[in-house]
Design a protein around this motif. Sequence first.
Motif, PDB file in Angstrom:
ATOM      1  N   ASP A   1      58.586  26.940  43.202  1.00 43.67           N
ATOM      2  CA  ASP A   1      57.726  27.611  42.246  1.00 43.67           C
ATOM      3  C   ASP A   1      56.805  28.541  43.022  1.00 43.67           C
ATOM      4  OD1 ASP A   1      55.342  28.081  40.388  1.00 43.67           O
ATOM      5  OD2 ASP A   1      56.689  26.902  39.100  1.00 43.67           O
ATOM      6  N   LEU A   2      56.682  29.754  42.541  1.00 41.52           N
ATOM      7  CA  LEU A   2      55.822  30.726  43.229  1.00 41.52           C
ATOM      8  C   LEU A   2      54.384  30.233  43.367  1.00 41.52           C
ATOM      9  CD1 LEU A   2      57.121  34.037  41.631  1.00 41.52           C
ATOM     10  CD2 LEU A   2      57.474  33.249  43.980  1.00 41.52           C
ATOM     11  N   SER A   3      53.939  29.332  42.489  1.00 38.08           N
ATOM     12  CA  SER A   3      52.569  28.817  42.590  1.00 38.08           C
ATOM     13  C   SER A   3      52.355  28.010  43.866  1.00 38.08           C
ATOM     14  CB  SER A   3      52.219  27.972  41.363  1.00 38.08           C
ATOM     15  OG  SER A   3      53.054  26.839  41.288  1.00 38.08           O
ATOM     16  N   ASP A   4      53.449  27.614  44.549  1.00 35.26           N
ATOM     17  CA  ASP A   4      53.338  26.901  45.821  1.00 35.26           C
ATOM     18  C   ASP A   4      53.126  27.844  47.001  1.00 35.26           C
ATOM     19  OD1 ASP A   4      53.708  24.433  44.573  1.00 35.26           O
ATOM     20  OD2 ASP A   4      55.896  24.570  44.762  1.00 35.26           O
ATOM     21  N   GLY A   5      53.187  29.149  46.765  1.00 39.53           N
ATOM     22  CA  GLY A   5      53.029  30.133  47.830  1.00 39.53           C
ATOM     23  C   GLY A   5      51.685  30.824  47.775  1.00 39.53           C
ATOM     24  N   ALA A   6      51.624  31.977  48.411  1.00 38.52           N
ATOM     25  CA  ALA A   6      50.388  32.758  48.464  1.00 38.52           C
ATOM     26  C   ALA A   6      50.730  34.241  48.559  1.00 38.52           C
ATOM     27  CB  ALA A   6      49.553  32.348  49.674  1.00 38.52           C
ATOM     28  N   ILE A   7      49.811  35.072  48.115  1.00 43.15           N
ATOM     29  CA  ILE A   7      49.935  36.514  48.314  1.00 43.15           C
ATOM     30  C   ILE A   7      49.666  36.785  49.782  1.00 43.15           C
ATOM     31  CG2 ILE A   7      48.877  38.748  47.782  1.00 43.15           C
ATOM     32  CD1 ILE A   7      48.328  37.652  44.947  1.00 43.15           C
ATOM     33  N   ILE A   8      50.478  37.634  50.410  1.00 42.40           N
ATOM     34  CA  ILE A   8      50.307  37.927  51.828  1.00 42.40           C
ATOM     35  C   ILE A   8      50.230  39.436  52.050  1.00 42.40           C
ATOM     36  CG2 ILE A   8      51.461  35.813  52.596  1.00 42.40           C
ATOM     37  CD1 ILE A   8      53.969  37.479  53.157  1.00 42.40           C
ATOM     38  N   ASP A   9      49.669  39.820  53.186  1.00 44.73           N
ATOM     39  CA  ASP A   9      49.658  41.220  53.602  1.00 44.73           C
ATOM     40  C   ASP A   9      51.096  41.647  53.851  1.00 44.73           C
ATOM     41  OD1 ASP A   9      49.663  43.532  55.291  1.00 44.73           O
ATOM     42  OD2 ASP A   9      47.598  43.109  55.843  1.00 44.73           O
ATOM     43  N   LEU A  10      51.499  42.822  53.383  1.00 48.79           N
ATOM     44  CA  LEU A  10      52.883  43.272  53.490  1.00 48.79           C
ATOM     45  C   LEU A  10      53.126  44.299  54.593  1.00 48.79           C
ATOM     46  CD1 LEU A  10      53.643  43.583  49.668  1.00 48.79           C
ATOM     47  CD2 LEU A  10      54.178  41.678  51.207  1.00 48.79           C
ATOM     48  N   ASP A  11      52.142  44.583  55.428  1.00 47.98           N
ATOM     49  CA  ASP A  11      52.302  45.594  56.473  1.00 47.98           C
ATOM     50  C   ASP A  11      53.456  45.297  57.428  1.00 47.98           C
ATOM     51  OD1 ASP A  11      50.211  47.053  55.439  1.00 47.98           O
ATOM     52  OD2 ASP A  11      48.743  46.343  56.911  1.00 47.98           O
ATOM     53  N   TRP A  12      53.786  44.049  57.662  1.00 44.79           N
ATOM     54  CA  TRP A  12      54.860  43.653  58.572  1.00 44.79           C
ATOM     55  C   TRP A  12      56.233  44.149  58.107  1.00 44.79           C
ATOM     56  CZ3 TRP A  12      58.737  40.772  56.398  1.00 44.79           C
ATOM     57  CH2 TRP A  12      58.453  40.192  55.156  1.00 44.79           C
TER      58      TRP A  12
END
Length: 179
Positions: free
Chosen positions: A44-55
Amino acid sequence: DDDTNDPDTDTDTDSDTDSDTDTDTDTEDPDWPTGDPTTTFTGDLSDGAIIDLDWADQSTVACWVATENMNFDGNHVFHETTQGEDRDLWVRVTPDSGVDVSLYGMQFGSSIQTPPDVTSCIACEAGFDWVDDSNPGRKEEIFMSGWSPYKVLIGVAGANGTTSGGYTVEVWDVENPWS
């Protein structure tokens, strides 16, 4: 990413069986493996986090160009698997109804780097809706050719800010036909 190793470049996006990916791989493609997947992950996406996408658009990673970040700007959840020598991986994510996801996979040598702390990888493939930038409930797929053994990180990202919703990832590990 020029996707020259992708198995299909079908452009029909009207069928309910199509997956809108960066190559629009058709799930009824005769090259897609038959039978049950080798590995299945649920999450479930709720188990993750928003991350910086520069990589993601660094030349040493090259998962997708920054103009496609809206397809990956929600929560990210990661799953790890391995890819044997002379093995290909076919990966499909099926989101729950109404959930908008994108998919990516990265091949690594001896150790996996997890985004956003990725500085390089052997290869990265991404599947997302590059036509409309929104396709809730639709499958996404990637193909990862392999000649050497790899550690593989599979990322499921919420598209258009999606931060919750369930999904199933299926992985087919098949012999590389050119080995």
